[in-house]
Scaffold this active site. Sequence first.
Site, PDB file in Angstrom:
ATOM      1  N   TYR A  47      -5.853   2.567  -2.031  1.00 31.79           N
ATOM      2  CA  TYR A  47      -6.033   2.906  -3.443  1.00 31.79           C
ATOM      3  C   TYR A  47      -6.258   1.670  -4.300  1.00 31.79           C
ATOM      4  O   TYR A  47      -6.778   1.781  -5.417  1.00 31.79           O
ATOM      5  CB  TYR A  47      -4.820   3.663  -3.989  1.00 31.79           C
ATOM      6  CG  TYR A  47      -4.538   4.997  -3.362  1.00 31.79           C
ATOM      7  CD1 TYR A  47      -5.421   5.591  -2.459  1.00 31.79           C
ATOM      8  CD2 TYR A  47      -3.360   5.689  -3.669  1.00 31.79           C
ATOM      9  CE1 TYR A  47      -5.137   6.827  -1.877  1.00 31.79           C
ATOM     10  CE2 TYR A  47      -3.083   6.923  -3.101  1.00 31.79           C
ATOM     11  CZ  TYR A  47      -3.958   7.483  -2.203  1.00 31.79           C
ATOM     12  OH  TYR A  47      -3.665   8.687  -1.632  1.00 31.79           O
ATOM     13  N   HIS A 105      -2.244   6.629   7.153  1.00 31.60           N
ATOM     14  CA  HIS A 105      -3.072   7.360   6.193  1.00 31.60           C
ATOM     15  C   HIS A 105      -4.027   8.343   6.876  1.00 31.60           C
ATOM     16  O   HIS A 105      -4.181   9.482   6.435  1.00 31.60           O
ATOM     17  CB  HIS A 105      -3.864   6.366   5.339  1.00 31.60           C
ATOM     18  CG  HIS A 105      -4.272   6.909   4.013  1.00 31.60           C
ATOM     19  ND1 HIS A 105      -4.469   6.119   2.915  1.00 31.60           N
ATOM     20  CD2 HIS A 105      -4.514   8.170   3.591  1.00 31.60           C
ATOM     21  CE1 HIS A 105      -4.815   6.863   1.878  1.00 31.60           C
ATOM     22  NE2 HIS A 105      -4.862   8.113   2.267  1.00 31.60           N
TER      23      HIS A 105
END
Length: 274
Positions: A47, A105
């Site tokens: 991110y 992730h």
Amino acid sequence: MTTDTISPQAIPALGMGTFRLKDDDAYNAVRLALDAGYRHIDTAQIYGNEAQVGKAIADSGIARSDIFLTTKVWLDNLGADKFIPSVNDSLQALQTEYVDLLLIHWPTQADGVPMSEYLAELNKTKTQGLARKIGVSNFTVAQLQEAINILGVDNIATNQIEVHPYLQNTTLRRFMKQQGIQPTAYMPLAVGKVLKDPVLQDISNRTGHPIPQVVLRWILNKGMATIPMSTKKHNLESNLAAQHIHLSPDDVALIDGLDCGERIANPSFAPVWD
């Protein structure tokens, strides 16, 4: 009404996601969320906002021990030579000595780093005190079974997966329930699509609750944690209040009926979904 099955010892039921938030937007949104009462904040290496999240937490004045903080290790860092160093970089950016939850992730593809290698590194973060809990994200039933075989089911706190009214992931969730693994739903509002849904609008009109509250309550009723994102104070407060509203069994059934397998997060490196 289906009861909320999330235990106090598990992942906090309703948190704030930070996907797509950058720079001041990330910092300000996390500060607003913490001020509104959120104590579960979700970020990830990819991110690019861990530093802003960490600064917002540090500047909030809230004790670190009162905040449940999640980050996720990106694909580029799954090898044994990069895994722990990348986690240490995340901790430095987040201004903390540990995260409450560390996730893989995305699973690797067949020609990527073997699962046995990166899950061994993930487990090290727990034994070394860098992460309080560990888990995975975007794992299919087969991948989750492989992870269970490697780590043991008690070491997998969650599988963070896309769930919203249009993608309910029932096969995977059923397997997770059988194994005692808590799902965490991301993109719960289907990036805003729910706001235009006539079924949800009707439920909202009858109950007097905004559509996002209705959807989030539906997710909580299913025993999932969830991490909606907003940058607006009113929306953050409204989303948090979803914990305190009620849906009738009929309304839950109406939302159940919206499932059409519509997946939003489906990058080229995604696994073959269930």
